[in-house]
Design a protein around this motif. Structure first.
Motif, mmCIF file in Angstrom:
data_model
loop_
_atom_site.group_PDB
_atom_site.id
_atom_site.type_symbol
_atom_site.label_atom_id
_atom_site.label_comp_id
_atom_site.label_asym_id
_atom_site.label_seq_id
_atom_site.Cartn_x
_atom_site.Cartn_y
_atom_site.Cartn_z
ATOM 1 N N MET A 38 -1.521 -14.136 -18.321
ATOM 2 C CA MET A 38 -0.529 -13.627 -17.943
ATOM 3 C C MET A 38 -0.875 -12.113 -17.439
ATOM 4 N N PRO A 39 -1.520 -11.370 -17.724
ATOM 5 C CA PRO A 39 -1.463 -9.948 -17.234
ATOM 6 C C PRO A 39 -1.848 -9.768 -15.923
ATOM 7 N N PRO A 40 -2.999 -10.600 -15.247
ATOM 8 C CA PRO A 40 -3.108 -10.538 -13.948
ATOM 9 C C PRO A 40 -1.856 -11.221 -13.195
ATOM 10 N N LEU A 41 -1.090 -12.025 -13.560
ATOM 11 C CA LEU A 41 -0.069 -12.811 -13.047
ATOM 12 C C LEU A 41 1.239 -11.726 -12.779
ATOM 13 N N GLY A 42 1.432 -11.264 -14.009
ATOM 14 C CA GLY A 42 2.443 -10.184 -14.145
ATOM 15 C C GLY A 42 2.184 -8.944 -13.185
ATOM 16 N N MET A 43 0.955 -8.338 -13.138
ATOM 17 C CA MET A 43 0.260 -7.279 -12.295
ATOM 18 C C MET A 43 0.523 -7.566 -10.838
ATOM 19 N N ALA A 44 0.333 -9.055 -10.493
ATOM 20 C CA ALA A 44 0.243 -9.396 -9.090
ATOM 21 C C ALA A 44 1.671 -9.290 -8.334
ATOM 22 N N THR A 45 2.799 -8.913 -9.234
ATOM 23 C CA THR A 45 4.010 -8.610 -8.664
ATOM 24 C C THR A 45 3.959 -7.441 -8.051
ATOM 25 N N GLY A 46 3.080 -6.500 -8.417
ATOM 26 C CA GLY A 46 2.847 -5.302 -8.014
ATOM 27 C C GLY A 46 2.578 -5.092 -6.429
ATOM 28 N N PHE A 47 2.038 -6.134 -6.011
ATOM 29 C CA PHE A 47 1.690 -6.289 -4.511
ATOM 30 C C PHE A 47 3.040 -6.147 -3.725
ATOM 31 N N SER A 48 4.081 -6.335 -4.278
ATOM 32 C CA SER A 48 5.405 -6.292 -3.376
ATOM 33 C C SER A 48 5.596 -5.048 -2.811
ATOM 34 N N SER A 121 -1.405 9.524 1.726
ATOM 35 C CA SER A 121 -0.322 9.925 1.098
ATOM 36 C C SER A 121 -0.269 9.506 -0.256
ATOM 37 N N PRO A 122 0.795 10.220 -1.157
ATOM 38 C CA PRO A 122 0.838 9.855 -2.643
ATOM 39 C C PRO A 122 0.986 8.129 -2.860
ATOM 40 N N GLU A 123 1.815 7.759 -1.913
ATOM 41 C CA GLU A 123 2.032 6.248 -2.062
ATOM 42 C C GLU A 123 0.982 5.384 -1.682
ATOM 43 N N GLN A 124 0.217 5.811 -0.694
ATOM 44 C CA GLN A 124 -1.046 5.056 -0.350
ATOM 45 C C GLN A 124 -2.086 5.138 -1.499
ATOM 46 N N THR A 125 -2.069 6.356 -2.054
ATOM 47 C CA THR A 125 -3.232 6.704 -3.253
ATOM 48 C C THR A 125 -2.887 5.649 -4.346
ATOM 49 N N ILE A 126 -1.484 5.417 -4.353
ATOM 50 C CA ILE A 126 -1.120 4.448 -5.643
ATOM 51 C C ILE A 126 -1.475 3.129 -5.231
ATOM 52 N N ALA A 127 -1.210 2.691 -4.072
ATOM 53 C CA ALA A 127 -1.449 1.342 -3.545
ATOM 54 C C ALA A 127 -3.025 1.304 -3.662
ATOM 55 N N LEU A 128 -3.815 2.255 -3.290
ATOM 56 C CA LEU A 128 -5.207 2.002 -3.277
ATOM 57 C C LEU A 128 -5.701 1.695 -4.979
ATOM 58 N N PHE A 129 -5.282 2.707 -5.730
ATOM 59 C CA PHE A 129 -5.705 2.554 -7.186
ATOM 60 C C PHE A 129 -4.938 1.151 -7.693
ATOM 61 N N PHE A 130 -4.023 0.827 -7.315
ATOM 62 C CA PHE A 130 -3.498 -0.339 -7.629
ATOM 63 C C PHE A 130 -4.451 -1.753 -7.390
ATOM 64 N N THR A 131 -4.751 -1.583 -6.095
ATOM 65 C CA THR A 131 -5.630 -2.642 -5.763
ATOM 66 C C THR A 131 -6.838 -2.596 -6.371
ATOM 67 N N LEU A 132 -7.559 -1.564 -6.646
ATOM 68 C CA LEU A 132 -8.741 -1.135 -7.628
ATOM 69 C C LEU A 132 -8.536 -1.833 -8.910
ATOM 70 N N ALA A 133 -7.523 -1.293 -9.660
ATOM 71 C CA ALA A 133 -7.055 -1.937 -11.021
ATOM 72 C C ALA A 133 -7.119 -3.500 -10.871
ATOM 73 N N PHE A 134 -6.263 -4.058 -10.114
ATOM 74 C CA PHE A 134 -6.059 -5.365 -9.822
ATOM 75 C C PHE A 134 -7.388 -6.002 -9.772
ATOM 76 N N GLY A 135 -8.454 -5.713 -8.927
ATOM 77 C CA GLY A 135 -9.567 -6.467 -8.783
ATOM 78 C C GLY A 135 -10.469 -6.318 -10.220
ATOM 79 N N MET A 136 -10.552 -5.072 -10.783
ATOM 80 C CA MET A 136 -10.891 -4.995 -11.972
ATOM 81 C C MET A 136 -10.475 -6.080 -13.060
ATOM 82 N N ILE A 137 -8.973 -6.070 -13.225
ATOM 83 C CA ILE A 137 -8.206 -6.881 -14.115
ATOM 84 C C ILE A 137 -8.598 -8.289 -14.006
ATOM 85 N N LEU A 138 -8.679 -8.715 -12.778
ATOM 86 C CA LEU A 138 -8.755 -9.944 -12.486
ATOM 87 C C LEU A 138 -10.130 -10.703 -12.398
ATOM 88 N N ARG A 139 -11.037 -9.840 -12.287
ATOM 89 C CA ARG A 139 -12.438 -10.234 -12.486
ATOM 90 C C ARG A 139 -12.652 -10.530 -14.098
#
Length: 162
Positions: A38-48, A121-139
């Motif tokens: 569930m955590p990675p599935l729930g987090m995946a919605t952030g890709f929106s 930009s702040p938004e792109q920084t958020i996106a970058l760190f979200f992608t990093l966190a998702f890779g970490m949580i998924l693995r």
């Protein structure tokens, strides 16, 4: 609008405190496949967030963040937690180094955020760190799923032999 650095630090400290408390609470409960998936599935919605142009980052940054998260930063999570059979339940056992590891990851996040906020930009920084966190949580969760399956398969084989 970008939050002042002091507010960012306070937010990081609150975030890590909540995460550590959640992880400690999680170690007291039984682990199931649902808890793992569930955590990675729930987090995946952030890709929106990438539907909005302001959050889009280059493919190079996205792949690098995902690989660094899954390839490097997932390792401390995997090495400081493991699944164990306690009676008839499977629980997560945390290493004594877990809290220390979480603090180190927060320090890395703060340092790298200060760099990336200067080029993105702040938004792109958020996106970058979200992608990093998702890779970490998924693995970490895939590792945990495989560990769970190994334990339950071993239990099933032992029960069949009885």
């Amino acid at each position: 609008m970008q939050a002042p650095d002091g507010m960012s630090m306070v937010g990081s400290v609150i975030g890590v405190t909540v995460l550590v408390a959640w992880r400690i609470r999680e170690s007291r409960s039984t682990v199931s496949i649902k808890n793992i998936i569930m955590p990675p599935l729930g987090m995946a919605t952030g890709f929106s967030m990438f539907l909005l142009p302001s959050f889009r980052i280059s493919w190079t940054f996205a792949v690098a963040a995902f690989v660094i998260g899954g390839g490097i930063l997932a390792y401390p999570m995997m090495s400081t937690s493991r699944l164990v059979k306690v009676g008839k339940e499977i629980k997560i056992k945390r290493s004594n180094y877990f809290i220390f590891m979480m603090i180190i990851l927060v320090i890395i996040r703060i340092i790298t955020r200060h760099y990336f906020i200067t080029i993105l930009s702040p938004e792109q920084t958020i996106a970058l760190f979200f992608t990093l966190a998702f890779g970490m949580i998924l693995r970490w969760r895939v590792h945990m799923f495989l560990e769970y399956r190994a334990i339950t398969t071993k239990i099933s084989v032992l029960n069949a032999d009885s």
